[in-house]
Design a protein around this motif. Structure first.
Motif, PDB file in Angstrom:
ATOM      1  N   VAL A  95      10.084  44.100 -25.718  1.00 22.59           N
ATOM      2  CA  VAL A  95       9.158  44.098 -26.847  1.00 22.59           C
ATOM      3  C   VAL A  95       8.660  45.533 -26.987  1.00 22.59           C
ATOM      4  O   VAL A  95       8.025  46.067 -26.091  1.00 22.59           O
ATOM      5  N   LEU A  96       9.009  46.138 -28.105  1.00 24.09           N
ATOM      6  CA  LEU A  96       8.617  47.520 -28.377  1.00 24.09           C
ATOM      7  C   LEU A  96       7.809  47.546 -29.667  1.00 24.09           C
ATOM      8  O   LEU A  96       8.341  47.221 -30.734  1.00 24.09           O
ATOM      9  N   ASN A  97       6.532  47.880 -29.521  1.00 24.75           N
ATOM     10  CA  ASN A  97       5.628  47.933 -30.680  1.00 24.75           C
ATOM     11  C   ASN A  97       5.698  46.650 -31.508  1.00 24.75           C
ATOM     12  O   ASN A  97       5.912  46.663 -32.711  1.00 24.75           O
ATOM     13  N   ASP A 131       3.776  50.594 -27.272  1.00 27.05           N
ATOM     14  CA  ASP A 131       3.424  49.317 -26.671  1.00 27.05           C
ATOM     15  C   ASP A 131       4.756  48.694 -26.244  1.00 27.05           C
ATOM     16  O   ASP A 131       5.513  48.213 -27.081  1.00 27.05           O
ATOM     17  N   PHE A 132       5.051  48.751 -24.946  1.00 27.97           N
ATOM     18  CA  PHE A 132       6.378  48.375 -24.440  1.00 27.97           C
ATOM     19  C   PHE A 132       6.262  47.439 -23.241  1.00 27.97           C
ATOM     20  O   PHE A 132       5.500  47.706 -22.314  1.00 27.97           O
ATOM     21  N   THR A 133       7.026  46.365 -23.284  1.00 25.23           N
ATOM     22  CA  THR A 133       7.174  45.480 -22.127  1.00 25.23           C
ATOM     23  C   THR A 133       8.594  44.935 -22.113  1.00 25.23           C
ATOM     24  O   THR A 133       9.236  44.814 -23.156  1.00 25.23           O
ATOM     25  N   VAL A 134       9.053  44.615 -20.926  1.00 20.64           N
ATOM     26  CA  VAL A 134      10.321  43.898 -20.797  1.00 20.64           C
ATOM     27  C   VAL A 134       9.959  42.424 -20.710  1.00 20.64           C
ATOM     28  O   VAL A 134       9.278  41.998 -19.778  1.00 20.64           O
ATOM     29  N   TRP A 135      10.396  41.650 -21.690  1.00 20.85           N
ATOM     30  CA  TRP A 135      10.066  40.228 -21.768  1.00 20.85           C
ATOM     31  C   TRP A 135      10.858  39.434 -20.744  1.00 20.85           C
ATOM     32  O   TRP A 135      10.367  38.498 -20.145  1.00 20.85           O
ATOM     33  N   GLY A 136      12.136  39.815 -20.527  1.00 18.49           N
ATOM     34  CA  GLY A 136      12.981  39.123 -19.571  1.00 18.49           C
ATOM     35  C   GLY A 136      14.326  39.815 -19.435  1.00 18.49           C
ATOM     36  O   GLY A 136      14.661  40.721 -20.194  1.00 18.49           O
ATOM     37  N   VAL A 137      15.090  39.356 -18.444  1.00 18.81           N
ATOM     38  CA  VAL A 137      16.408  39.925 -18.149  1.00 18.81           C
ATOM     39  C   VAL A 137      17.487  38.947 -18.607  1.00 18.81           C
ATOM     40  O   VAL A 137      17.416  37.747 -18.322  1.00 18.81           O
ATOM     41  N   VAL A 138      18.485  39.462 -19.304  1.00 24.36           N
ATOM     42  CA  VAL A 138      19.599  38.637 -19.762  1.00 24.36           C
ATOM     43  C   VAL A 138      20.492  38.325 -18.561  1.00 24.36           C
ATOM     44  O   VAL A 138      20.926  39.236 -17.851  1.00 24.36           O
ATOM     45  N   THR A 139      20.753  37.037 -18.325  1.00 17.93           N
ATOM     46  CA  THR A 139      21.596  36.629 -17.204  1.00 17.93           C
ATOM     47  C   THR A 139      22.980  36.163 -17.648  1.00 17.93           C
ATOM     48  O   THR A 139      23.952  36.349 -16.919  1.00 17.93           O
ATOM     49  N   PHE A 140      23.064  35.559 -18.831  1.00 16.90           N
ATOM     50  CA  PHE A 140      24.350  35.098 -19.344  1.00 16.90           C
ATOM     51  C   PHE A 140      24.384  35.231 -20.854  1.00 16.90           C
ATOM     52  O   PHE A 140      23.360  35.131 -21.525  1.00 16.90           O
ATOM     53  N   ASN A 141      25.583  35.445 -21.374  1.00 18.24           N
ATOM     54  CA  ASN A 141      25.841  35.437 -22.811  1.00 18.24           C
ATOM     55  C   ASN A 141      26.740  34.246 -23.108  1.00 18.24           C
ATOM     56  O   ASN A 141      27.840  34.149 -22.561  1.00 18.24           O
ATOM     57  N   LEU A 142      26.277  33.343 -23.949  1.00 21.50           N
ATOM     58  CA  LEU A 142      27.085  32.193 -24.350  1.00 21.50           C
ATOM     59  C   LEU A 142      27.731  32.546 -25.681  1.00 21.50           C
ATOM     60  O   LEU A 142      27.081  32.551 -26.718  1.00 21.50           O
ATOM     61  N   HIS A 143      29.003  32.877 -25.608  1.00 23.17           N
ATOM     62  CA  HIS A 143      29.737  33.368 -26.782  1.00 23.17           C
ATOM     63  C   HIS A 143      30.743  32.319 -27.208  1.00 23.17           C
ATOM     64  O   HIS A 143      31.659  31.967 -26.457  1.00 23.17           O
ATOM     65  N   LYS A 144      30.573  31.800 -28.423  1.00 23.75           N
ATOM     66  CA  LYS A 144      31.483  30.788 -28.952  1.00 23.75           C
ATOM     67  C   LYS A 144      32.786  31.449 -29.395  1.00 23.75           C
ATOM     68  O   LYS A 144      32.771  32.468 -30.093  1.00 23.75           O
TER      69      LYS A 144
END
Length: 146
Positions: A95-97, A131-144
């Motif tokens: 989340v950036l600004n 105003d910067f925070t890391v909301w979460g870390v991507v663990t998997f990409n579900l690609h159709k």
């Protein structure tokens, strides 16, 4: 090519219902089909293999093309775990600004950057005034595929 910035992403609900699939006991070659494919060994629950911490894991749909260089495309669904500590080179939902974005996190020598995986997008250097925070870390990409 464009990148849509989402001010408030809406998570996709993850069902508590188990999803059981057949698992084969061997690796699959990307060449000729194996006649043994009908002989599966056991069933697996995808939740156990894709979700490390269910209470902290959310699914978001991707909008935009800034991460196509690592195989994240418009419409893909990303599993994002808020309980994982973001590290240098992690793919994160930041989340950036007040705007959400998915990028590679660069953290070295006191410098923090958000790096796109598409050369048409610039790297964003995080400034003290941001105003910067890391909301979460991507663990998997579900690609159709279809």
């Amino acid at each position: 090519m464009y990148e849509e910035v989402i001010s408030a992403p809406i998570p996709v609900l993850i069902s508590d219902e188990k999803v059981m699939l057949e698992v084969c006991g061997w690796s699959v070659a990307a060449g000729f089909a194996s006649p043994a494919a009908d002989h599966t060994r056991k069933r697996i629950d995808l939740n156990k293999h894709l979700i490390y911490n269910g209470d902290a894991t959310h699914v978001f749909r991707v909008a935009g093309d800034s991460m196509t260089g690592i195989g994240i495309y418009e419409g893909d669904r990303l599993l994002i775990d808020r309980s994982i500590e973001p590290k240098h080179n992690s793919i994160v939902l930041a989340v950036l600004n007040s705007e959400f974005t998915v990028k590679r996190l660069y953290k070295r020598g006191g410098v923090v950057k958000l790096v796109a995986e598409n050369p048409i997008y610039p790297t964003t250097v995080i400034k003290e005034a941001d105003d910067f925070t890391v909301w979460g870390v991507v663990t998997f990409n579900l690609h159709k595929l279809l």
